[in-house]
Write an enzyme that holds these catalytic residues in place. Structure first.
Site, short mmCIF file in Angstrom:
data_model
loop_
_atom_site.label_atom_id
_atom_site.label_comp_id
_atom_site.label_asym_id
_atom_site.label_seq_id
_atom_site.Cartn_x
_atom_site.Cartn_y
_atom_site.Cartn_z
N CYS B 249 0.86 -1.25 -0.13
CA CYS B 249 0.10 -0.02 0.04
C CYS B 249 0.81 1.21 -0.07
O CYS B 249 1.66 1.47 -0.81
CB CYS B 249 -0.97 -0.15 1.04
SG CYS B 249 -0.27 0.09 2.88
N ARG B 254 -2.30 -0.39 5.80
CA ARG B 254 -3.55 -1.15 5.01
C ARG B 254 -3.32 -2.58 4.38
O ARG B 254 -4.21 -3.41 4.35
CB ARG B 254 -4.02 -0.18 4.05
CG ARG B 254 -4.64 1.13 4.75
CD ARG B 254 -4.95 2.17 3.71
NE ARG B 254 -4.05 2.72 3.13
CZ ARG B 254 -3.91 3.57 1.97
NH1 ARG B 254 -5.06 3.62 1.28
NH2 ARG B 254 -2.71 4.06 1.55
#
Lengths: 148, 308
Positions: B249, B254
């Site tokens: 990411c 994330r």
């Protein structure tokens, strides 16, 4: 005098800085938490028109803030969600430290003020970017209103 | 001895049901000996405003990362950190946090690099616990020190570096879990998030874009296995259990959330998280980048370098 001198800080911000630096590093988080609880609510005219507040993209959590020049006195308003206490703490420091200053005093606040209050290690520089972003925008808003 | 597995039926379908716990199970098992609850948040003060009773705090910036180099703490630092939180090598750790468990999953991933055996996520994270009106306290526990050995971090099995990603290009799937605007290059960071100084926008060639939130239901819990399969496996991305997969990411948080789903909920053995992610790739010199919504081709020059 080094670059971290507070000689150029207005008394309100100098006092906040002294409060933080008087504490051990870990206790500074508790003080930031106290600031977060003291973030004043928005005046009704902003509550009913949140579009007036400008989003600060640097902040980790959604925060909206606005510096208003009234005569020659600046007021700083901000709102951030309860689940973002760090952001609320940053906004509260600026609300207490900038409100009541003259426009020129706000413009003269060093851009690295967020790095001067001893939170770099307890909070991390990346997170402090959030406060730097709010300060930068407050100054721009003051300049825009002075020019208008 | 590990704490018992949460027997909630909906978890049983996952490849590793022992890796998730429900809020109701945790509420009933807070006093289980050998279980430590850890809160990991994006907001460094959120734990102080109130946390799950007995939970300790581990912060990704100030605890897991080194203050100078961009890397995680070493074996001695990790042993000291976990022991200070009352965690021993055989402790069952239940992680939870804000923002849909991004940082909790990131912390789970770092713990896995150090080979901690029993690391679980609280499904739905802090949001769900709070939404259900469950108990929070501001009492900070002072646990007895745990006994934690110095273990060398394994940077190969579940972690990918930039060089690993270059070697992976054209040989296996890459999953980019950022927003479509970050993937296409139209935006360099998440809306309302700090600009972390990335020079170039776009994605790693051949990466497929599946934003992390695709994996969660409205209440923040992971979707049921059949739905996750339809997204990531047959009928969706087409990942198979034998694939070697890399997720990334912006800074790897994330993508840890998706890493967890692929590794433990779908049972894909070889999933690595590229923690350098876009804040490294988008600043690196002479690495291939694709702009726009399509995955794009791996340039022939990279294939030659990899083959050489």
């Amino acid at each position: 005098m080094g670059p971290m001198s507070d000689a150029t800080l207005p008394p309100s911000l100098a006092e906040i800085r002294e409060e933080f630096l008087a504490l051990a590093e870990r206790d500074r988080l508790q003080l930031l938490l106290e600031f977060s609880r003291e973030l004043p609510g928005l005046p009704p005219r902003y509550e009913s028109a949140p579009g007036l507040l400008e989003a600060v993209e640097e902040c980790q959590s959604p925060v909206r803030a606005f510096a208003e020049v009234d005569g020659d006195v600046v007021h700083f308003y901000a709102t951030a969600p309860q689940e973002a206490p760090t952001t609320r703490g940053f906004a509260s420091i600026l609300a207490q430290g900038l409100s009541g200053l003259s426009a020129q005093q706000v413009l003269d606040v060093p851009d690295d003020f967020p790095l001067m209050i001893g939170l770099t290690r307890a909070v991390s520089p990346l997170r402090l970017n959030g406060m730097a972003g709010m300060l930068t925008r407050a100054k721009r808003q003051v300049r825009e209103q002075l020019a208008a | 001895m590990p704490a018992p597995t949460d027997p909630t039926p909906r978890l049983a379908d996952y490849a590793h049901p022992e890796r998730l716990v429900t809020t109701s199970w945790l509420a009933e098992n807070l006093d289980t000996p050998g279980l430590v609850v850890v809160e990991s948040d994006e907001d460094v003060l959120l734990y102080e405003t109130g946390h799950i009773p007995g939970a300790v705090k581990i912060d990704w910036h100030t605890d897991l990362l080194q203050p100078v180099e961009r890397d995680y703490l070493d074996g001695a630092g990790f042993a000291d950190l976990l022991a200070s939180r009352g965690i021993s090598r055989d402790t069952t750790i239940v992680l939870y946090g804000d923002k849909n468990n991004w940082w909790a999953a990131y912390t789970a991933w770092v713990f896995t690099l150090f080979g901690h055996e029993d690391v679980r996520l609280l499904d739905g994270g802090r949001n769900l616990w709070v939404a259900e009106g469950r108990e929070l306290t501001t009492d900070v526990p002072t646990p007895d020190r745990g006994e934690y050995p110095v273990v060398e971090r394994d940077d190969e099995t579940f972690r990918a570096f930039k060089e690993d990603v270059l070697a992976h290009l054209g040989n296996g799937p890459l999953v980019d879990i950022r927003s479509p605007q970050e993937f296409s290059g139209e935006r360099l960071h998440i809306p309302d998030y700090p600009e972390e100084g990335v020079l170039r926008g776009g994605h790693i060639p051949s990466a497929r874009n599946v934003p992390w939130a695709t994996a969660v239901a409205e209440d923040g819990t992971y979707k049921p296995r059949a739905e996750l399969e339809a997204i990531y496996q047959e009928g969706g991305l087409g990942l198979t259990a034998g694939d070697s997969v890399i997720t990334y990411c912006r800074i790897g948080e994330r993508s840890s959330h998706t890493w967890f789903a692929l590794r433990y909920l779908l049972g894909i053995d070889d999933v690595r998280n590229y923690d350098g992610s876009w804040t490294e790739w988008g600043n690196a010199v002479r690495v291939p980048i694709v702009a726009g919504a399509e995955p794009g081709e791996v340039p022939a020059s990279v294939k030659q370098q990899v083959a050489a």
